[in-house]
Design an enzyme around this catalytic site. Sequence first.
Site, short mmCIF file in Angstrom:
data_model
loop_
_atom_site.label_atom_id
_atom_site.label_comp_id
_atom_site.label_asym_id
_atom_site.label_seq_id
_atom_site.Cartn_x
_atom_site.Cartn_y
_atom_site.Cartn_z
N CYS A 48 46.67 45.03 -6.88
CA CYS A 48 45.50 44.15 -6.92
C CYS A 48 44.68 44.33 -8.19
CB CYS A 48 44.62 44.37 -5.70
SG CYS A 48 45.52 44.11 -4.17
N HIS A 100 37.71 41.78 -6.88
CA HIS A 100 38.88 41.51 -6.04
C HIS A 100 38.43 41.10 -4.64
CE1 HIS A 100 42.59 41.75 -4.01
NE2 HIS A 100 42.42 42.96 -3.49
N ASN A 147 43.16 37.54 0.86
CA ASN A 147 43.43 38.51 -0.20
C ASN A 147 44.76 38.14 -0.87
OD1 ASN A 147 44.29 40.71 -1.70
ND2 ASN A 147 43.57 42.24 -0.23
O1 UT7 Z 1 43.90 44.50 -1.63
C1 UT7 Z 1 43.80 45.89 -1.70
C2 UT7 Z 1 42.53 46.36 -1.20
N1 UT7 Z 1 42.46 46.24 0.23
C3 UT7 Z 1 41.32 46.51 0.84
O2 UT7 Z 1 40.34 46.78 0.19
C4 UT7 Z 1 41.29 46.51 2.36
C5 UT7 Z 1 40.31 47.55 2.83
N2 UT7 Z 1 40.22 47.68 4.27
C6 UT7 Z 1 39.66 46.73 5.05
O3 UT7 Z 1 39.28 45.69 4.59
C7 UT7 Z 1 39.42 47.06 6.51
O4 UT7 Z 1 39.68 48.43 6.73
C8 UT7 Z 1 40.29 46.22 7.49
C9 UT7 Z 1 39.81 44.79 7.49
C10 UT7 Z 1 41.75 46.29 7.10
C11 UT7 Z 1 40.13 46.78 8.91
O5 UT7 Z 1 38.77 46.76 9.29
P1 UT7 Z 1 38.13 48.06 9.96
O6 UT7 Z 1 36.76 47.71 10.33
O7 UT7 Z 1 38.33 49.19 9.01
O8 UT7 Z 1 39.01 48.23 11.26
P2 UT7 Z 1 39.83 49.50 11.74
O9 UT7 Z 1 41.12 49.57 11.01
O10 UT7 Z 1 38.96 50.69 11.74
O11 UT7 Z 1 40.11 49.09 13.24
C12 UT7 Z 1 39.04 48.93 14.19
C13 UT7 Z 1 39.63 48.38 15.47
C14 UT7 Z 1 40.90 49.12 15.91
O12 UT7 Z 1 40.89 49.17 17.31
P3 UT7 Z 1 40.45 50.52 18.08
O13 UT7 Z 1 41.41 51.57 17.62
O14 UT7 Z 1 39.05 50.77 17.65
O15 UT7 Z 1 40.60 50.14 19.52
C15 UT7 Z 1 42.01 48.21 15.46
O16 UT7 Z 1 43.17 48.35 16.26
O17 UT7 Z 1 40.02 47.03 15.27
C16 UT7 Z 1 41.39 46.86 15.68
N3 UT7 Z 1 41.98 45.81 14.87
C17 UT7 Z 1 41.93 44.51 15.21
N4 UT7 Z 1 41.41 43.89 16.28
C18 UT7 Z 1 41.54 42.55 16.33
C19 UT7 Z 1 42.62 45.93 13.68
N5 UT7 Z 1 43.01 44.72 13.25
C20 UT7 Z 1 42.59 43.83 14.18
C21 UT7 Z 1 42.70 42.43 14.29
N6 UT7 Z 1 42.15 41.84 15.38
N7 UT7 Z 1 43.29 41.68 13.37
#
Ligand code: UT7
Length: 338
Positions: free
Chosen positions: A120, A261, A291
Amino acid sequence: MTAGPRARRRARLTGVGAYLPERVMTNADLEALVDTTDDWIVSRTGVHERHIAAADQATSDLAAGAVRDLLRRTNVRATDVDLLVVATSTPDYVLPPCAPIVGTMTGMDTVAAYDTNAACSGFMYAIAQATGMIESGMVRTAVVVGADTLSRITNWDDRGTCVLFADGAGCVLIEVDEGEPGTGILGVEFGSDGSGFGDLWVPAGGTRTPATASTPHGESCIQMNGREVFRFATRILVESSQRLLDEAGLTIDDVDLVVAHQANERILDHASERMGIPREKVVMNLDRVGNTSSASIPLALAHVHDAGTLEPGSLVLMVGFGAGLTWGSVLVRWEPRG
Ligand code: UT7
């Protein structure tokens, strides 16, 4: 004769081009694929919809679409371009690189052309390379493209990643200029931390672990430690920007637009708050495009250009971050052709 600052050869960013594939995938479409909701996707990422390449489109097709758009907008002839760099992590083939194919598709028959991959951050690295070549006198006119077809390496069963990634291409024209100091591409700042390579990667398909018939599908797709990458992104966006502004003797108050980005709306909110720049100066188009990795920054630049917010003379701070881990920032005064 005195060789003062006026005589210094500069690289000037003078045009933008963009291409998005026709097919739009909404959050409702994703609700039908994985256990997710429009509400979760919008509140955690800011994405509402994204574009996905057609089955017969590859990265060179998207890149060529963006280059044609650039040539049309700027009235530059393809044969006047000396250098074509395509930043991508998803080339059509392992060999050859994408850029020569794009060159042939767009009428740049014998152009110097190669790919660069810094995920990226790739578009930032590619701008830095083109700038160096222009300032050293090796080339006069460069087209720098960021293009990715992430849908081909997305695991459509993984809700943690498939709601984020998408396809597209954007590009810029960079030309030699012998103008006043304080014009053109004013500085770059970049770096990497390979210890985080496993936080955002495609485990199989390279030379370390070639893909075989028994490779599980998910191993040939993007895997991400989202929380870790989020932490890295929010930290490096602010740090890299600050280092670049310090180096240039400027402050965030001098900046008209931050084009970062487009990974997550919450990362942009955080940057605005930590950097002390009004939120409306931090460009966002990820709600409509998701993204798109290497394409993300030039697409965002084209978005503000078309919206009329990118004005001649605007000071633009572009910042990329992503797999590697890598990052790169470029400070530029927008000086379009004509
Ligand atoms: O391009 C390169 C750079 N990339 C980035 O900068 C991405 C950086 N990361 C992010 O943007 C975020 O970490 C994400 C959008 C990928 C995830 O958001 P988050 O707030 O960090 O969620 P998390 O991974 O901590 O997950 C929280 C909860 C989990 O459930 P539990 O374990 O709390 O029950 C996940 O399983 O959300 C759940 N979850 C979802 N729920 C519904 C993860 N993806 C989804 C989804 N729909 N699509």
